[in-house]
Design an enzyme around this catalytic site. Sequence first.
Site, PDB file in Angstrom:
ATOM      1  N   GLY A   1      35.468 -30.841 -40.873  1.00 20.25           N
ATOM      2  CA  GLY A   1      36.735 -30.216 -41.233  1.00 20.25           C
ATOM      3  C   GLY A   1      36.972 -30.232 -42.719  1.00 20.25           C
TER       4      GLY A   1
ATOM      5  N   GLY B   1      42.380 -34.924 -42.084  1.00 18.76           N
ATOM      6  CA  GLY B   1      42.659 -36.132 -41.325  1.00 18.76           C
ATOM      7  C   GLY B   1      41.467 -36.735 -40.615  1.00 18.76           C
ATOM      8  CE  LYS B   2      36.411 -34.471 -43.014  1.00 20.10           C
ATOM      9  NZ  LYS B   2      37.445 -33.728 -43.735  1.00 20.10           N
ATOM     10  CB  THR B   3      39.228 -40.724 -43.529  1.00 16.84           C
ATOM     11  OG1 THR B   3      38.242 -39.952 -44.203  1.00 16.84           O
ATOM     12  CG2 THR B   3      39.001 -42.187 -43.802  1.00 16.84           C
TER      13      THR B   3
ATOM     14  CG  HIS C   1      54.970  -7.890 -61.169  1.00 16.40           C
ATOM     15  ND1 HIS C   1      53.802  -7.228 -61.473  1.00 16.40           N
ATOM     16  CD2 HIS C   1      54.631  -8.797 -60.223  1.00 16.40           C
ATOM     17  CE1 HIS C   1      52.810  -7.727 -60.760  1.00 16.40           C
ATOM     18  NE2 HIS C   1      53.293  -8.685 -59.978  1.00 16.40           N
ATOM     19  CD  GLU C   2      56.754 -11.864 -58.807  1.00 10.71           C
ATOM     20  OE1 GLU C   2      56.665 -11.801 -57.558  1.00 10.71           O
ATOM     21  OE2 GLU C   2      55.774 -12.060 -59.548  1.00 10.71           O
TER      22      GLU C   2
HETATM   23  P1  ADP Z   1      39.888 -36.282 -44.750  1.00 12.98           P
HETATM   24  O1  ADP Z   1      39.778 -35.279 -43.638  1.00 12.98           O
HETATM   25  O2  ADP Z   1      39.538 -35.649 -46.051  1.00 12.98           O
HETATM   26  O3  ADP Z   1      39.165 -37.542 -44.477  1.00 12.98           O
HETATM   27  P2  ADP Z   1      42.151 -38.013 -44.656  1.00 12.98           P
HETATM   28  O4  ADP Z   1      42.007 -38.486 -43.275  1.00 12.98           O
HETATM   29  O5  ADP Z   1      41.702 -38.939 -45.713  1.00 12.98           O
HETATM   30  O6  ADP Z   1      41.436 -36.617 -44.845  1.00 12.98           O
HETATM   31  O7  ADP Z   1      43.661 -37.603 -44.878  1.00 12.98           O
HETATM   32  C1  ADP Z   1      44.359 -37.934 -46.049  1.00 12.98           C
HETATM   33  C2  ADP Z   1      45.802 -38.230 -45.749  1.00 12.98           C
HETATM   34  O8  ADP Z   1      46.492 -37.068 -45.284  1.00 12.98           O
HETATM   35  C3  ADP Z   1      45.984 -39.239 -44.637  1.00 12.98           C
HETATM   36  O9  ADP Z   1      46.005 -40.526 -45.158  1.00 12.98           O
HETATM   37  C4  ADP Z   1      47.307 -38.850 -44.020  1.00 12.98           C
HETATM   38  O10 ADP Z   1      48.371 -39.453 -44.694  1.00 12.98           O
HETATM   39  C5  ADP Z   1      47.388 -37.372 -44.256  1.00 12.98           C
HETATM   40  N1  ADP Z   1      46.988 -36.645 -43.047  1.00 12.98           N
HETATM   41  C6  ADP Z   1      45.903 -35.857 -42.938  1.00 12.98           C
HETATM   42  N2  ADP Z   1      45.837 -35.303 -41.714  1.00 12.98           N
HETATM   43  C7  ADP Z   1      46.864 -35.775 -41.018  1.00 12.98           C
HETATM   44  C8  ADP Z   1      47.327 -35.588 -39.670  1.00 12.98           C
HETATM   45  N3  ADP Z   1      46.675 -34.801 -38.815  1.00 12.98           N
HETATM   46  N4  ADP Z   1      48.449 -36.235 -39.282  1.00 12.98           N
HETATM   47  C9  ADP Z   1      49.100 -37.022 -40.148  1.00 12.98           C
HETATM   48  N5  ADP Z   1      48.724 -37.250 -41.414  1.00 12.98           N
HETATM   49  C10 ADP Z   1      47.624 -36.634 -41.869  1.00 12.98           C
HETATM   50 ZN    ZN Z   2      52.336  -9.691 -58.524  1.00 11.79          ZN
HETATM   51 MG    MG Z   3      37.848 -38.527 -45.618  1.00  8.56          MG
END
Ligand code: ADP
Ligand code: ZN
Ligand code: MG
Length: 569
Positions: free
Chosen positions: A157, A162-164, A379-380
Amino acid sequence: MGYSDFVSLVESGRVIRVTIQGNNISGLTAQGPFHTFAPKDPQLITLLKGKGVKISAKPEEGASWLRMFLSWVPMLLLVGVWIFFMRRMQGGGGNPLSFGKNRASLLSDSREKVTFEDVAGIDEARDELQEIVDFLRDPGKFTRLGGRIPKGVLLVGAPGTGKTLLARAIAGVADVPFFSISGSDFVEMFVGVGASRVRNLFKEGKKNAPCIIFVDEIDAVGRRRGAGLGGGHDEKEQTLNQLLVEMDGFASNEGVILISATNRPDVLDPALLRPGRFDRQVVVSVPDVMGRVGILKVHVKKTPLSNDVDIKTLARGTSGFTGADIENMVNEAALMAARRGKNRLEMIDFEDAKDKVMMGPERKSMIISEEEKRVMAYHEAGHALVARLLPGTDPIHKVTIIPRGRSLGLTQQLPINEKHTYPKDDLENNISILMGGRAAEEIVLNTQTTGVASDIEKASGLARKMVCEYGMSEELGPVAFGKKEAQIFLGSEFTRHRDFSEMMAQRIDEEVRNIIIGAFEKATRLIEDNLGILHKMANTLLEKETLNSGEIDELMVREKSGLGAILFT
Ligand code: ADP
Ligand code: ZN
Ligand code: MG
């Protein structure tokens, strides 16, 4: 005394005795003591003896110490540098000889616990991982019909989705040891260290089975072999090979499951991805509206909210935000409210925070002349007017001429429902909206400015995609032109491989141009037919700098009754 004076003194027989210490010669004559420096003169001693001078010698003091020290310096330096690097390698301290030791940390309660409650908006990925945990708890239930428990799960992803976080949540609920390590921890400057770390990690894992091993950012070691500029990369390849071997080396019923995360699945070695290693790939996608509502709710838990905060609207306005972006936005809003001396976060704080995260901070100090402001306002207003007049386009959320980040002004639309596919009409309308800015400038001010560069770029890109990818050109039909190729050496940028003739290229360019010109003409017509509203909107913008959807609605309605002019096809 000079040396030659000294020599003639000796030759004349007047010197009684001398003391030699290195180059220093001191002595005594009938007239008194003297002192001189001698060059390396092999004849001196013979001369002195011949004249019957009493000679005594002393060891060179000081100088000898210095010499000895100097001869040791390079040695000491080498030892020092060696120790320094060893320590660095160990991340400070520790036994410098234990390189190959695995550096995975056992996630335990010492860190703040993450639970599934903290993870929102990525339910599918969560369910998938939940199942993995169930496998570990009761493998028999799943293998009873001959199935094989997956050995590895790859979380794929975009960064910040939120993978970690998900992995840490698994650690919290799994009730089994959870080893966490980052792919870059394997990488070391010495060949073979990474491989031995991998070996030790899996050894540790098997000892603690059932357990989960989590390798974050696996692309650091899992890069396709033989790729990379500058030839083979032995250390990385060895590490990867070891990883492949280890993954084959344990049977799936041993109760070790490897979870990995990456945002670059395209650069991973295909051998890593085949079934039997990473059997499952779980896509952690960028959240949709409902997902963002959930994530917002998670992150606003800690902040006191005023009643006017509408989570749903915020979620709608943050299309494309990842979880990390949303967290960042909530944080900015809290800081902003604190700076403004409030006790609760209000909607306006969130709005400002959102714009800041999307486009960078406001550039209040930027000096903009009145004339330039007028161009920006028209423009806007041009964008906004076209967007309002075209049927089926997303409603306008706000229009502003406050410069931010790299953009001077902004017209923001707020999608009601997130779409996954877009009909041709929508795309054409979007191009018309993009053209609205330039059209308004030309109609009212009779000029062309450079501020449209990004509008034109976006419009051209969209039009080209319509022709080359979506097959939306009547002239050329549903044919794909140009193949996308990932360049793993040079980042993930896609380059287009041309697989069509020169003649086709010309026709494609023609079609793209037709789409853009058509959209531009449509925008021009719409604006010309509603010039009154445009003037009004631009003037109000100059006055207030920002208009929200309600204010725009009001303008439209008022003008409508006045002129009765909103008619469009
Ligand atoms: P990565 O996918 O890069 O590992 P992380 O898991 O490190 O991303 O996410 C970074 C921060 O963003 C998390 O510590 C959290 O606070 C927030 N976050 C990311 N995804 C979610 C989610 N699905 N729900 C809640 N918080 C999220
Ligand atoms: Zn424009
Ligand atoms: Mg990560």
